[in-house]
Design a protein around this motif. Structure first.
Motif, PDB file in Angstrom:
ATOM      1  N   VAL A   1     -19.315 -25.344 -37.409  1.00 39.47           N
ATOM      2  CA  VAL A   1     -19.802 -25.192 -36.571  1.00 39.47           C
ATOM      3  C   VAL A   1     -21.824 -25.092 -35.777  1.00 39.47           C
ATOM      4  CG1 VAL A   1     -20.157 -23.586 -34.336  1.00 39.47           C
ATOM      5  CG2 VAL A   1     -17.932 -23.737 -35.721  1.00 39.47           C
TER       6      VAL A   1
ATOM      7  N   VAL B   1     -23.791 -27.990 -34.213  1.00 39.26           N
ATOM      8  CA  VAL B   1     -24.489 -27.907 -32.712  1.00 39.26           C
ATOM      9  C   VAL B   1     -25.648 -27.754 -33.613  1.00 39.26           C
ATOM     10  CG1 VAL B   1     -25.581 -25.992 -31.674  1.00 39.26           C
ATOM     11  CG2 VAL B   1     -23.076 -25.934 -31.951  1.00 39.26           C
TER      12      VAL B   1
ATOM     13  N   THR C   1     -13.673 -31.571 -29.112  1.00 34.37           N
ATOM     14  CA  THR C   1     -13.906 -30.809 -29.796  1.00 34.37           C
ATOM     15  C   THR C   1     -15.369 -30.425 -29.867  1.00 34.37           C
ATOM     16  OG1 THR C   1     -12.286 -31.817 -31.903  1.00 34.37           O
ATOM     17  CG2 THR C   1     -13.809 -29.771 -32.766  1.00 34.37           C
TER      18      THR C   1
ATOM     19  N   ARG D   1     -17.375 -28.864 -27.107  1.00 35.33           N
ATOM     20  CA  ARG D   1     -15.907 -26.858 -27.030  1.00 35.33           C
ATOM     21  C   ARG D   1     -17.446 -26.660 -28.060  1.00 35.33           C
ATOM     22  NH1 ARG D   1     -11.957 -28.280 -27.904  1.00 35.33           N
ATOM     23  NH2 ARG D   1     -11.840 -27.450 -30.112  1.00 35.33           N
ATOM     24  N   TRP D   2     -17.835 -26.780 -29.313  1.00 35.23           N
ATOM     25  CA  TRP D   2     -18.599 -25.802 -29.954  1.00 35.23           C
ATOM     26  C   TRP D   2     -19.502 -25.974 -29.625  1.00 35.23           C
ATOM     27  CZ3 TRP D   2     -16.739 -28.894 -35.601  1.00 35.23           C
ATOM     28  CH2 TRP D   2     -15.742 -27.613 -35.539  1.00 35.23           C
TER      29      TRP D   2
ATOM     30  N   ARG E   1     -20.313 -24.031 -26.814  1.00 38.99           N
ATOM     31  CA  ARG E   1     -19.297 -22.244 -26.799  1.00 38.99           C
ATOM     32  C   ARG E   1     -21.047 -21.381 -28.058  1.00 38.99           C
ATOM     33  NH1 ARG E   1     -13.852 -21.398 -29.186  1.00 38.99           N
ATOM     34  NH2 ARG E   1     -14.567 -18.879 -29.385  1.00 38.99           N
ATOM     35  N   ALA E   2     -21.964 -22.126 -28.651  1.00 35.45           N
ATOM     36  CA  ALA E   2     -22.616 -21.858 -29.408  1.00 35.45           C
ATOM     37  C   ALA E   2     -23.422 -21.049 -28.821  1.00 35.45           C
ATOM     38  CB  ALA E   2     -22.569 -23.006 -30.526  1.00 35.45           C
TER      39      ALA E   2
ATOM     40  N   LEU F   1     -22.022 -17.837 -31.979  1.00 35.90           N
ATOM     41  CA  LEU F   1     -21.004 -18.098 -33.271  1.00 35.90           C
ATOM     42  C   LEU F   1     -19.666 -17.180 -32.363  1.00 35.90           C
ATOM     43  CD1 LEU F   1     -22.314 -19.191 -36.707  1.00 35.90           C
ATOM     44  CD2 LEU F   1     -22.320 -20.432 -34.581  1.00 35.90           C
TER      45      LEU F   1
END
Length: 362
Positions: free
Chosen positions: A13, A17, A46, A49-50, A53-54, A79
């Motif tokens: 992740v 990012v 995906t 989204r990572w 969210r990060a 994370l």
């Protein structure tokens, strides 16, 4: 300060990012997400989204952008592990283990309460870390402890817990109501961790907040700071927005052009207004109010640059088109302002350039 065992998922992740951030400056954020997803054989949703969210603004235990990995100097991102817990890790990971977010939050909060307890309202002591941007420039996260770089002077911290989108909405409402000071404080709190000299915004709300802050600073006369934020906001939105004619990008360009004009960067302001005219034309048409208003602003810049003949011709043509396109009463104020500007330009021209040919009034 205990470290968490690094997991392959956390490293993946973090690196995804980081790759998105690196490619954003080159491709813009939407294209960067697609490129990184294709390079790693992952669905674009995906990766998006990572990345989203990060870079978590509203729920971050510590204000975003504040933490730097001490061993490698990279910014640390938040994370979400598979078990739902939060941890910080630099991106791309330098080999260290993720650090428990709660531990970092508690240490930052304790430092704030020790050094600047008056910065935190009495009823917010349990959320002291939210006020970190008011006193802390950077937190360098080592393997076993934190090193804090304190600000020389405190910054106002207003509503630190709200998201940037909510902050932008509140600041816009305050500005509309004439509460410029309140609006500026709201925006500065949200942007306190941003260095506009280095790197674009990571989200559209932050970039729009920079543009609004620039507009308010222009109104307050802080033109050079306004130019800095306007430049950052426009460059950020150009990268973040998938469409070149997006309203947000055009708004930021308008603020940038005005800031360039106010700081006497007339060549830059001319270019920016010409670009703005092109964008308004593509988005709304050649006779749209926004397009014609940009023409009038360009005429003012041309006059200040000494091109008063060209400025008068442009403004005469703009007044004529505006009057024909919008004959109703509400548009008369705009036409009156343009005519006032034309008379001012003509008077200045006569005084300083008596050899110039007079331009007939519309």
């Amino acid at each position: 300060m205990p470290a968490r065992t690094e997991t392959p998922a956390a490293t993946l992740v973090a690196n995804m990012v980081a790759a998105v951030e690196d490619r954003t400056a080159e491709l813009g954020r939407p294209a960067a997400i697609i490129a990184v997803a294709q390079a790693h054989g992952l669905p674009a949703r995906t990766v998006e989204r990572w990345a989203g969210r990060a870079i978590c603004v509203q729920t971050a235990p510590v204000p975003p952008g504040l933490l730097i990995c001490q061993p490698c100097g990279r910014q640390m991102i938040l994370l979400h592990d598979s078990d739902g817990s939060l941890a910080y890790l630099c991106a791309p990971a330098c080999g260290r283990a993720p650090m428990p977010a709660a531990v970092i939050r508690d240490e930052v909060a304790a430092a704030i309460l020790r050094r600047v307890p008056h910065l935190v309202p009495k009823r917010q002591r349990d959320r002291a870390a939210d006020y970190a941007t008011g006193a802390i420039q950077r937190v360098r996260v080592g393997i076993t402890g934190l090193t804090i770089d304190w600000r020389e002077s405190l910054l106002p911290v207003v509503a630190p817990r709200i998201s940037m989108a909510q902050r932008l909405t509140r600041a816009t409402e305050c500005a509309h109501d004439g509460q410029h000071g309140r609006a500026i404080d709201l925006l500065r709190t949200g942007l306190a961790y941003v260095d506009p000299h280095h790197g674009p915004a990571r989200d559209g709300a932050s970039a729009q907040a920079g543009a609004l802050l620039a507009r308010l600073l222009l109104a307050d006369g802080d033109v050079h700071t306004a130019l800095l934020w306007a430049t950052w906001a426009h460059q950020s939105l150009r990268q973040l927005q998938p469409h070149r004619t997006a309203v947000e990008t055009r708004t930021a360009l308008h603020v940038l052009a005005a800031a360039q004009h106010r700081t006497n960067r007339l060549a830059d302001a001319t270019t920016s207004y010409m670009d703005l005219i092109g964008l308004h034309t593509d988005a709304e048409g050649p006779t749209a109010r926004a397009t014609l208003t940009a023409h009038a602003a360009l005429a003012d810049v041309l006059a200040n640059a000494g091109n008063c003949d060209q400025a008068q011709r442009l403004l005469v043509r703009t007044i004529t088109i505006y009057s024909r396109s919008y004959p109703d009463g509400p548009s008369r104020a705009a036409v009156t302002q343009m005519r006032t500007a034309l008379h001012r330009i003509r008077a200045t021209c006569v005084a300083h350039h008596p050899h110039h040919q007079a331009t007939r009034a519309p």
